[in-house]
Design a protein around this motif. Structure first.
Motif, PDB file in Angstrom:
ATOM      1  N   ALA A  29      48.664  -3.430  28.264  1.00 34.01           N
ATOM      2  CA  ALA A  29      47.247  -3.070  29.329  1.00 34.01           C
ATOM      3  C   ALA A  29      46.180  -3.927  28.669  1.00 34.01           C
ATOM      4  O   ALA A  29      46.199  -4.380  27.611  1.00 34.01           O
ATOM      5  N   SER A  30      45.099  -4.190  29.439  1.00 33.45           N
ATOM      6  CA  SER A  30      43.934  -5.095  29.090  1.00 33.45           C
ATOM      7  C   SER A  30      42.961  -4.495  28.298  1.00 33.45           C
ATOM      8  O   SER A  30      42.171  -4.885  27.549  1.00 33.45           O
ATOM      9  N   SER A  31      43.102  -3.053  27.988  1.00 39.77           N
ATOM     10  CA  SER A  31      41.969  -2.300  27.067  1.00 39.77           C
ATOM     11  C   SER A  31      42.976  -1.113  26.556  1.00 39.77           C
ATOM     12  O   SER A  31      43.889  -0.674  27.220  1.00 39.77           O
ATOM     13  N   GLU A  32      42.416  -0.516  25.463  1.00 44.35           N
ATOM     14  CA  GLU A  32      43.417   0.344  24.870  1.00 44.35           C
ATOM     15  C   GLU A  32      42.914   1.829  25.541  1.00 44.35           C
ATOM     16  O   GLU A  32      43.992   2.434  25.607  1.00 44.35           O
ATOM     17  N   ASP A  33      41.861   1.866  26.247  1.00 45.62           N
ATOM     18  CA  ASP A  33      41.585   3.212  26.955  1.00 45.62           C
ATOM     19  C   ASP A  33      42.474   3.068  28.174  1.00 45.62           C
ATOM     20  O   ASP A  33      43.186   4.053  28.544  1.00 45.62           O
ATOM     21  N   LEU A  34      42.602   1.882  28.844  1.00 43.62           N
ATOM     22  CA  LEU A  34      43.495   1.963  29.874  1.00 43.62           C
ATOM     23  C   LEU A  34      45.067   2.011  29.559  1.00 43.62           C
ATOM     24  O   LEU A  34      45.884   2.501  30.404  1.00 43.62           O
ATOM     25  N   TRP A  35      45.299   1.720  28.465  1.00 45.85           N
ATOM     26  CA  TRP A  35      46.792   1.662  27.911  1.00 45.85           C
ATOM     27  C   TRP A  35      47.155   3.220  27.784  1.00 45.85           C
ATOM     28  O   TRP A  35      48.310   3.613  28.539  1.00 45.85           O
ATOM     29  N   HIS A  36      46.174   3.907  27.006  1.00 47.62           N
ATOM     30  CA  HIS A  36      46.560   5.412  26.747  1.00 47.62           C
ATOM     31  C   HIS A  36      46.610   6.144  28.189  1.00 47.62           C
ATOM     32  O   HIS A  36      47.524   7.022  28.409  1.00 47.62           O
ATOM     33  N   GLU A  37      45.619   5.621  29.273  1.00 49.86           N
ATOM     34  CA  GLU A  37      45.841   6.552  30.278  1.00 49.86           C
ATOM     35  C   GLU A  37      47.178   6.481  31.216  1.00 49.86           C
ATOM     36  O   GLU A  37      47.566   7.176  31.675  1.00 49.86           O
ATOM     37  N   ILE A  38      47.406   5.011  31.342  1.00 50.71           N
ATOM     38  CA  ILE A  38      48.697   4.916  31.978  1.00 50.71           C
ATOM     39  C   ILE A  38      49.956   5.147  31.154  1.00 50.71           C
ATOM     40  O   ILE A  38      50.938   5.907  31.872  1.00 50.71           O
ATOM     41  N   ASN A  39      49.733   5.161  29.964  1.00 51.47           N
ATOM     42  CA  ASN A  39      50.967   5.673  29.131  1.00 51.47           C
ATOM     43  C   ASN A  39      51.238   7.128  29.230  1.00 51.47           C
ATOM     44  O   ASN A  39      52.242   7.814  29.622  1.00 51.47           O
ATOM     45  N   GLU A  40      50.118   7.990  29.632  1.00 48.66           N
ATOM     46  CA  GLU A  40      50.242   9.340  29.711  1.00 48.66           C
ATOM     47  C   GLU A  40      50.842   9.608  31.356  1.00 48.66           C
ATOM     48  O   GLU A  40      51.694  10.479  31.448  1.00 48.66           O
TER      49      GLU A  40
END
Length: 268
Positions: free
Chosen positions: A250-261
């Motif tokens: 993902a392009s940002s850490e916040d985005l990574w965490h949301e999509i990971n969930e």
């Protein structure tokens, strides 16, 4: 770095590009199942790349996709050693290539000291190269590129999801409306390029062979993105010599965490 780019372009121009749209039935074979194809372009490009790259870096080894298919013990052997080695996917997107479709890419990574330290993804037809060196950033055609780090919410993000993920998201949640847009190229290399250059914001994969992901994950990381396994464990940074249920970039850490969930219940 430039010499490797030159080698990949030359091999692509001689072993891959001339065969695009010119394959006979005898030039295409099936490996593990009907969608897992290999062509004469794969085998010949890998053969020449292996010879030229190991010659360029004396003492280095090679882990090519087709060589690993022929020798199932090769992957464990090269990772167990201490020598640097080239990770080679001669034609990423072979199914596209075999059916005279684009995109497809030639991908190379250099692995040393327990990590991928350099990566190249080249378009065999156009010769365009996206290149990354650990600690030095990512460049497309010699110009620095970066991810869209300002995209922090899934609803604003465009990304790549394999059919496995799309089907299970629909079955589990009843819709795919979490994202702005979802695509699938059937070519990891082209998808990683799009992420590193800021055109797309995430990608997720299930089958994690080193040749499919070692080059692309470095491109994304050096462009400012994140490449981690789909899991709840905090120690989940991607490494070519590890396994997990899935991989999310993902392009940002916040985005990574949301999509990971979103993906975690589906890839567990």
């Amino acid at each position: 770095m430039d010499k490797v780019t030159e080698i990949i372009r030359e091999v692509s121009a001689t072993e891959i590009a001339p065969r695009f749209g010119q394959l006979d039935d005898a030039d295409i074979d099936i490996k593990t199942h009907a969608l897992d194809l290999v062509t004469i372009a794969d085998t010949e490009a890998e053969r020449v790349l292996t010879a030229r790259l190991t010659d360029l870096l004396p003492g280095s080894l090679a882990l090519g996709e087709e060589a690993a298919h022929a020798d199932p013990k090769l992957q464990d052997k090269v990772f167990a050693g201490t020598a640097p080695f080239w990770i080679i996917d001669p034609v990423d997107g072979t199914k596209n290539f075999a059916h005279h479709r684009q995109p497809f890419r030639c991908m190379v990574g250099l692995y040393y000291g327990g990590e991928t330290v350099a990566a190249w993804i080249v378009d065999p037809i156009e010769g365009a190269a996206t290149v990354a060196e650990k600690g030095a950033g990512t460049c497309y055609q010699g110009q620095p590129v970066s991810v869209r780090s300002d995209i922090t919410k899934a609803r604003d993000a465009k990304g790549f999801l394999i059919s496995y993920a799309r089907d299970r998201i629909r079955k589990h949640y009843g819709h795919l409306d979490f994202f702005d847009d979802v695509a699938h190229y059937s070519c990891c290399g082209a998808e990683y390029e799009e992420m590193a250059r800021g055109a797309y914001d995430f990608c997720a994969y299930r089958t994690l062979k080193p040749w499919d992901h070692a080059p692309g994950t470095l491109l994304v990381r050096e462009a400012g993105g994140f490449a981690r396994y789909i899991m709840s464990d905090k120690d989940n940074e991607y490494n070519a010599n590890a396994t997990a249920p899935g991989l999310l970039c993902a392009s940002s850490e916040d985005l990574w965490h949301e999509i990971n969930e979103i993906l975690l219940p589906l890839f567990s």
